[in-house]
Design a protein around this motif. Sequence first.
Motif, short mmCIF file in Angstrom:
data_model
loop_
_atom_site.label_atom_id
_atom_site.label_comp_id
_atom_site.label_asym_id
_atom_site.label_seq_id
_atom_site.Cartn_x
_atom_site.Cartn_y
_atom_site.Cartn_z
N GLU A 7 107.28 100.52 0.02
CA GLU A 7 108.58 100.14 -0.54
C GLU A 7 109.71 100.54 0.39
N HIS A 8 109.64 101.71 0.99
CA HIS A 8 110.67 102.14 1.95
C HIS A 8 110.73 101.18 3.13
N CYS A 9 109.58 100.77 3.63
CA CYS A 9 109.53 99.82 4.74
C CYS A 9 110.09 98.47 4.32
N ARG A 10 109.79 98.05 3.11
CA ARG A 10 110.33 96.79 2.60
C ARG A 10 111.85 96.84 2.52
N LEU A 11 112.38 97.95 2.01
CA LEU A 11 113.83 98.10 1.90
C LEU A 11 114.49 98.10 3.27
N ALA A 12 113.87 98.75 4.23
CA ALA A 12 114.41 98.76 5.59
C ALA A 12 114.42 97.34 6.17
N ARG A 13 113.34 96.61 5.96
CA ARG A 13 113.28 95.22 6.46
C ARG A 13 114.31 94.34 5.75
N LEU A 14 114.54 94.59 4.47
CA LEU A 14 115.55 93.84 3.72
C LEU A 14 116.93 94.09 4.33
N PHE A 15 117.26 95.36 4.55
CA PHE A 15 118.55 95.70 5.15
C PHE A 15 118.65 95.05 6.54
N ALA A 16 117.60 95.14 7.32
CA ALA A 16 117.59 94.54 8.66
C ALA A 16 117.82 93.03 8.58
N SER A 17 117.30 92.38 7.56
CA SER A 17 117.49 90.93 7.43
C SER A 17 118.96 90.61 7.18
N TRP A 18 119.66 91.46 6.45
CA TRP A 18 121.09 91.26 6.23
C TRP A 18 121.86 91.43 7.54
N VAL A 19 121.47 92.44 8.30
CA VAL A 19 122.11 92.68 9.60
C VAL A 19 121.92 91.45 10.49
N VAL A 84 115.52 105.01 5.37
CA VAL A 84 115.12 104.88 3.97
C VAL A 84 114.00 105.90 3.76
N GLY A 85 114.31 106.99 3.06
CA GLY A 85 113.30 108.02 2.94
C GLY A 85 113.33 108.82 1.64
N SER A 86 114.39 108.70 0.88
CA SER A 86 114.47 109.44 -0.38
C SER A 86 113.45 108.87 -1.37
N ILE A 87 112.83 109.73 -2.12
CA ILE A 87 111.82 109.26 -3.07
C ILE A 87 112.45 108.45 -4.20
N ARG A 88 113.75 108.59 -4.39
CA ARG A 88 114.43 107.88 -5.48
C ARG A 88 115.21 106.64 -5.03
N VAL A 89 115.13 106.29 -3.76
CA VAL A 89 115.90 105.15 -3.26
C VAL A 89 115.39 103.85 -3.87
N GLU A 90 116.35 103.01 -4.22
CA GLU A 90 116.06 101.69 -4.79
C GLU A 90 116.86 100.64 -4.05
N GLU A 91 116.56 99.40 -4.30
CA GLU A 91 117.25 98.31 -3.62
C GLU A 91 118.76 98.37 -3.84
N ARG A 92 119.18 98.78 -5.01
CA ARG A 92 120.62 98.87 -5.30
C ARG A 92 121.31 99.86 -4.36
N HIS A 93 120.61 100.89 -3.92
CA HIS A 93 121.20 101.85 -2.99
C HIS A 93 121.41 101.22 -1.61
N ILE A 94 120.44 100.42 -1.19
CA ILE A 94 120.55 99.73 0.09
C ILE A 94 121.69 98.71 0.03
N GLU A 95 121.81 98.02 -1.10
CA GLU A 95 122.92 97.08 -1.29
C GLU A 95 124.26 97.81 -1.23
N LYS A 96 124.32 98.99 -1.79
CA LYS A 96 125.56 99.78 -1.76
C LYS A 96 125.96 100.10 -0.33
#
Length: 109
Positions: A7-19, A84-96
């Motif tokens: 999930e952390h890797c997915r979130l990082a790739r999601l953020f990278a796609s926005w970049v 992306v490394g916090s155990i509680r990170v969610e997609e909404r945090h990356i969006e923020k």
Amino acid sequence: MIARLREHCRLARLFASWVEASPDFELMAPVPFALVCFRLKPAAVAEDQLNDLNERIMNEINASGEVYLSHTKLNGKFTLRLSVGSIRVEERHIEKVWNILNERLAASI
């Protein structure tokens, strides 16, 4: 544990796609894991001013206490790092983070 790392890797790739999709940002390195190296690169800012812009925006964001970005230099370019490394990170945090970066950029140019 494996699911969390995926999930952390997915979130990082999601953020990278926005970049990659934004004309105002530049991906600075591949994203094989949960670390995204990028910088702000708006067309209205000269190349020789980009290091200062990225450092200033990073410092403003970090001083706000809302999110935290680290940095490095890649090929002499000031590079922001989103980990992306916090155990509680969610997609909404990356969006923020993404929204804050874009707001700061809009206020700076």
